[in-house]
Design a protein around this motif. Structure first.
Motif, PDB file in Angstrom:
ATOM      1  N   LYS A  73      22.971  45.670  37.478  1.00 53.46           N
ATOM      2  CA  LYS A  73      23.664  44.270  37.807  1.00 53.46           C
ATOM      3  C   LYS A  73      24.885  43.914  37.426  1.00 53.46           C
ATOM      4  O   LYS A  73      25.739  43.242  38.047  1.00 53.46           O
ATOM      5  N   ASP A  74      25.328  44.384  36.114  1.00 55.76           N
ATOM      6  CA  ASP A  74      26.379  43.841  35.559  1.00 55.76           C
ATOM      7  C   ASP A  74      27.789  44.463  36.228  1.00 55.76           C
ATOM      8  O   ASP A  74      28.722  44.070  36.456  1.00 55.76           O
ATOM      9  N   ASP A  75      27.446  45.968  36.528  1.00 60.74           N
ATOM     10  CA  ASP A  75      28.388  46.767  37.293  1.00 60.74           C
ATOM     11  C   ASP A  75      28.509  46.006  38.931  1.00 60.74           C
ATOM     12  O   ASP A  75      29.688  46.007  39.168  1.00 60.74           O
ATOM     13  N   ARG A  76      27.604  45.709  39.244  1.00 63.21           N
ATOM     14  CA  ARG A  76      27.973  45.043  40.762  1.00 63.21           C
ATOM     15  C   ARG A  76      28.651  43.724  40.565  1.00 63.21           C
ATOM     16  O   ARG A  76      29.400  43.318  41.370  1.00 63.21           O
ATOM     17  N   ALA A  77      28.285  42.844  39.506  1.00 62.27           N
ATOM     18  CA  ALA A  77      28.903  41.678  39.487  1.00 62.27           C
ATOM     19  C   ALA A  77      30.463  42.026  39.021  1.00 62.27           C
ATOM     20  O   ALA A  77      31.243  41.094  39.671  1.00 62.27           O
ATOM     21  N   ALA A  78      30.694  42.919  38.234  1.00 59.63           N
ATOM     22  CA  ALA A  78      31.996  43.179  37.846  1.00 59.63           C
ATOM     23  C   ALA A  78      32.917  43.634  39.009  1.00 59.63           C
ATOM     24  O   ALA A  78      33.864  43.361  39.294  1.00 59.63           O
ATOM     25  N   SER A  79      32.152  44.720  39.868  1.00 54.56           N
ATOM     26  CA  SER A  79      32.611  44.886  41.009  1.00 54.56           C
ATOM     27  C   SER A  79      33.023  43.893  42.251  1.00 54.56           C
ATOM     28  O   SER A  79      34.216  43.889  42.727  1.00 54.56           O
ATOM     29  N   HIS A  80      32.256  42.990  42.129  1.00 56.97           N
ATOM     30  CA  HIS A  80      32.234  41.780  42.963  1.00 56.97           C
ATOM     31  C   HIS A  80      33.640  41.030  42.544  1.00 56.97           C
ATOM     32  O   HIS A  80      34.450  40.556  43.543  1.00 56.97           O
ATOM     33  N   ASP A  81      33.759  40.718  41.144  1.00 58.98           N
ATOM     34  CA  ASP A  81      34.563  39.934  40.578  1.00 58.98           C
ATOM     35  C   ASP A  81      35.977  40.705  40.967  1.00 58.98           C
ATOM     36  O   ASP A  81      37.049  40.142  41.258  1.00 58.98           O
ATOM     37  N   ASP A  82      36.075  42.208  40.747  1.00 56.37           N
ATOM     38  CA  ASP A  82      37.265  42.747  41.220  1.00 56.37           C
ATOM     39  C   ASP A  82      37.825  42.787  42.577  1.00 56.37           C
ATOM     40  O   ASP A  82      38.971  42.504  42.919  1.00 56.37           O
ATOM     41  N   ARG A  83      36.837  42.882  43.502  1.00 57.15           N
ATOM     42  CA  ARG A  83      37.011  42.662  44.892  1.00 57.15           C
ATOM     43  C   ARG A  83      37.624  41.422  45.187  1.00 57.15           C
ATOM     44  O   ARG A  83      38.568  41.370  45.843  1.00 57.15           O
ATOM     45  N   ILE A  84      37.248  40.329  44.360  1.00 54.76           N
ATOM     46  CA  ILE A  84      37.607  39.060  44.617  1.00 54.76           C
ATOM     47  C   ILE A  84      39.083  38.996  44.230  1.00 54.76           C
ATOM     48  O   ILE A  84      40.027  38.469  44.800  1.00 54.76           O
ATOM     49  N   HIS A  85      39.318  39.303  43.157  1.00 54.58           N
ATOM     50  CA  HIS A  85      40.692  39.250  42.365  1.00 54.58           C
ATOM     51  C   HIS A  85      41.709  40.330  43.117  1.00 54.58           C
ATOM     52  O   HIS A  85      42.922  39.679  43.418  1.00 54.58           O
ATOM     53  N   LEU A  86      41.232  41.303  43.595  1.00 54.74           N
ATOM     54  CA  LEU A  86      42.160  42.226  44.534  1.00 54.74           C
ATOM     55  C   LEU A  86      42.445  41.341  45.621  1.00 54.74           C
ATOM     56  O   LEU A  86      43.613  41.691  46.415  1.00 54.74           O
ATOM     57  N   THR A  87      41.516  40.717  46.534  1.00 55.96           N
ATOM     58  CA  THR A  87      41.917  40.239  47.726  1.00 55.96           C
ATOM     59  C   THR A  87      42.334  38.806  47.641  1.00 55.96           C
ATOM     60  O   THR A  87      42.857  38.059  48.663  1.00 55.96           O
ATOM     61  N   GLU A  88      42.429  37.971  46.401  1.00 50.76           N
ATOM     62  CA  GLU A  88      42.800  36.690  46.236  1.00 50.76           C
ATOM     63  C   GLU A  88      44.084  36.399  46.760  1.00 50.76           C
ATOM     64  O   GLU A  88      45.018  37.268  46.334  1.00 50.76           O
ATOM     65  N   GLY A  89      44.617  35.739  47.608  1.00 50.31           N
ATOM     66  CA  GLY A  89      46.093  35.340  47.881  1.00 50.31           C
ATOM     67  C   GLY A  89      46.696  36.493  48.696  1.00 50.31           C
ATOM     68  O   GLY A  89      47.984  36.259  49.116  1.00 50.31           O
ATOM     69  N   SER A  90      45.804  37.263  49.463  1.00 53.31           N
ATOM     70  CA  SER A  90      46.317  38.389  50.260  1.00 53.31           C
ATOM     71  C   SER A  90      46.578  37.555  51.570  1.00 53.31           C
ATOM     72  O   SER A  90      47.367  38.057  52.441  1.00 53.31           O
ATOM     73  N   ASP A  91      46.051  36.520  51.887  1.00 52.95           N
ATOM     74  CA  ASP A  91      46.291  35.639  52.962  1.00 52.95           C
ATOM     75  C   ASP A  91      46.889  34.263  52.605  1.00 52.95           C
ATOM     76  O   ASP A  91      46.251  33.476  52.067  1.00 52.95           O
ATOM     77  N   PRO A  92      48.071  33.826  53.016  1.00 54.17           N
ATOM     78  CA  PRO A  92      48.604  32.795  52.382  1.00 54.17           C
ATOM     79  C   PRO A  92      47.846  31.569  52.861  1.00 54.17           C
ATOM     80  O   PRO A  92      47.835  30.459  52.498  1.00 54.17           O
ATOM     81  N   ASP A  93      47.156  31.668  54.064  1.00 52.39           N
ATOM     82  CA  ASP A  93      46.256  30.441  54.578  1.00 52.39           C
ATOM     83  C   ASP A  93      44.888  30.494  53.774  1.00 52.39           C
ATOM     84  O   ASP A  93      44.019  29.257  53.988  1.00 52.39           O
ATOM     85  N   ASP A  94      44.418  31.383  52.980  1.00 49.31           N
ATOM     86  CA  ASP A  94      43.334  31.168  51.875  1.00 49.31           C
ATOM     87  C   ASP A  94      43.398  30.277  50.970  1.00 49.31           C
ATOM     88  O   ASP A  94      42.432  29.631  50.586  1.00 49.31           O
ATOM     89  N   ALA A  95      44.791  29.866  50.706  1.00 44.24           N
ATOM     90  CA  ALA A  95      44.827  28.908  49.541  1.00 44.24           C
ATOM     91  C   ALA A  95      44.364  27.567  49.739  1.00 44.24           C
ATOM     92  O   ALA A  95      44.069  27.116  50.637  1.00 44.24           O
TER      93      ALA A  95
END
Length: 89
Positions: A67-89
């Motif tokens: 469960k911890d690994d999945r949560a960390a992986s999810h957080d990593d995906r969010i961090h990596l994709t955050e701000g990739s689209d200027p309209d997401d802000a």
């Protein structure tokens, strides 16, 4: 618009996968409790209550780490994709 819909669909699939994993974890925890309860109330001659506790503790710890690994992986995906689209802000 098509790219946004595709990105949303991908995020929804990822969310569904996370929820499915959580359901499996909850089901495994419930099976463990049911098994323990059944062994605890079984007649004394039915076997050694608690003889498998070390293995069961390891299985529970493995589920928790998963469960911890999945949560960390999810957080990593969010961090990596955050701000990739200027309209997401």
């Amino acid at each position: 618009m098509t790219a946004r819909e595709a990105a949303l669909a991908k995020r929804m699939e990822e969310a569904q996968a996370i929820l499915a994993a959580a359901d499996r974890d909850a089901a495994a925890d419930e099976r463990e409790r049911d098994l323990d309860r059944a062994k605890m109330v079984a007649p004394p001659d039915a076997g050694d209550y608690g003889h498998d506790w070390p293995e069961r503790r390891c299985a529970a710890a493995d589920r928790e780490h998963s469960k911890d690994d999945r949560a960390a992986s999810h957080d990593d995906r969010i961090h990596l994709t955050e701000g990739s689209d200027p309209d997401d802000a």
